[in-house]
Design an enzyme around this catalytic site. Structure first.
Site, short mmCIF file in Angstrom:
data_model
loop_
_atom_site.label_atom_id
_atom_site.label_comp_id
_atom_site.label_asym_id
_atom_site.label_seq_id
_atom_site.Cartn_x
_atom_site.Cartn_y
_atom_site.Cartn_z
CB THR B 12 -1.05 -0.02 1.14
OG1 THR B 12 -1.97 1.04 0.91
CG2 THR B 12 -0.45 0.10 2.52
CB CYS B 18 -4.24 6.22 5.33
SG CYS B 18 -5.21 7.30 4.27
CG HIS B 35 -4.85 2.32 2.63
ND1 HIS B 35 -3.89 2.64 1.70
CD2 HIS B 35 -5.24 3.50 3.14
CE1 HIS B 35 -3.72 3.95 1.66
NE2 HIS B 35 -4.53 4.50 2.53
#
Lengths: 205, 146
Positions: B12, B18, B35
């Protein structure tokens, strides 16, 4: 009266916003030229409505090293505004103003960031002035804040804020030409009520 | 959200505020990577994407991993991200995301065995299903393995 979300705008409303973008870009090019004491040309800016993940793709992909300057709007219009400069752009600014070579994020020091922050502030102001003049609305902006990092990471804050109001963003891509083409992106996240107020003032709602 | 097995790699990119959560069952060789963008579903009423929120994404991922043959008591987690990208921002989304991910993992009974969270820089997370290794890549720092 119905409220329009960013994704529901019709072509006339988009045209009006695009025109604000054009005037703002003109103001921004003028401001940049006087900062650099040099001629700066511009290409016609492109306004698009994009999904959040497309926004990151349109600024060079999630790992593209960029500088983001974040400003909060308040007054009649609330929301966030983010100016994103790609490496060629910030490299040129630092070279022209401070006379220093700077081609990646790791070579940016405090002084460079402070300069870029101020330039972001001036350029964002150029757009906001265009909008304020055309709508007659009072728009205040917060002191600028800056981050130099991967595009995806920089976009996470506006993404989280957008996430709460919708999944799409208004993005203006502007190319300045000073020797070579350098690209900046202006991402706007007006709150829903503010977007509707702007459209109303412009006579397209 | 993605689940793999074998010697696949899950990545990711550019986590800012995040949080990426990599859950791994080393015996079954099953790895999941989530995520999340925001801590709680109720911040976006009407949004049906469960993978976007810490309080809905992790339990969903764990139940999907179980469907592939993973077992909760063998799972452990590694987390990264939750940075505070802009100094003046008063809404501490990164911090709230990390807190919610931790409390969800605790609720699900999954131990956190590695983390690289907070601070003010972006992270790319590269997770290896073959051995559970998680590599953290940043712009200005050397690669960290958690």
């Amino acid at each position: 009266m119905d409220k329009y979300n960013i994704e529901e705008l019709n072509s006339m409303q988009l045209d009006v916003l695009r025109e604000i973008g054009n005037i703002g870009a003109g103001n921004a090019a003028t401001a940049l030229a006087s900062l650099l004491s040099d001629k700066v040309d511009m290409a016609v800016p492109v306004l698009r409505i994009l999904e959040m993940d497309e926004v990151t793709a349109s600024i060079g992909g999630p790992e593209n090293p960029v500088v983001g300057i974040l400003l909060a709007m308040s007054g009649d219009v609330s929301g966030l505004m983010m100016f994103v400069l790609e490496d060629k752009f910030f490299g040129m600014l630092i070279k022209s103003i401070l006379g220093k070579d700077c081609d990646d994020l790791s070579s940016l020091d405090e002084m460079d960031l402070s300069l870029l922050k101020e330039i972001g502030n001036i350029l964002a102001g150029a757009y906001l002035n265009a909008m304020a003049q055309l709508t007659g609305l009072t728009i205040k902006i917060s002191p600028p804040d800056i981050a130099a990092d991967m595009a995806g990471a920089i976009m996470s804050l506006p993404a989280a804020m957008f996430g709460m109001v919708g999944d799409k963003a208004l993005i203006i891509r502007e190319e300045f030409i000073k020797g070579e083409r350098i690209t900046s992106h202006l991402i706007m996240v007006p709150e829903l009520d503010s977007l509707n107020l702007i459209l109303k003032r412009l006579g397209v709602m | 959200m993605k689940i793999v097995s074998g010697d696949n790699i899950l990545i990711t990119y550019a986590l800012g505020s995040c949080v990426g959560t990599c859950i791994y069952d080393g015996v079954a060789g099953i790895m999941g990577l989530s995520h999340i963008l925001l801590p709680e579903k109720n911040l976006c009423p009407g949004d049906t994407n469960v993978y976007k929120f810490a309080d809905s994404a992790l339990s969903k991922m764990v139940s999907e991993m179980k469907a592939y043959g993973a077992s909760v008591h063998r799972m452990n987690a590694k987390i990264a991200g939750g940075a505070h990208m802009f100094a003046s921002s008063t809404i501490k989304i990164g911090e709230r995301n990390v807190q919610m991910v931790k409390s969800e993992l605790n609720r699900l009974g999954i131990r956190i065995i590695g983390s690289d969270v907070g601070n003010n820089y972006g992270r790319t997370m590269e997770c290896h299903a073959a051995d559970g290794r998680v590599l953290i890549k940043t712009v200005n720092r050397s690669i960290v393995t958690i």
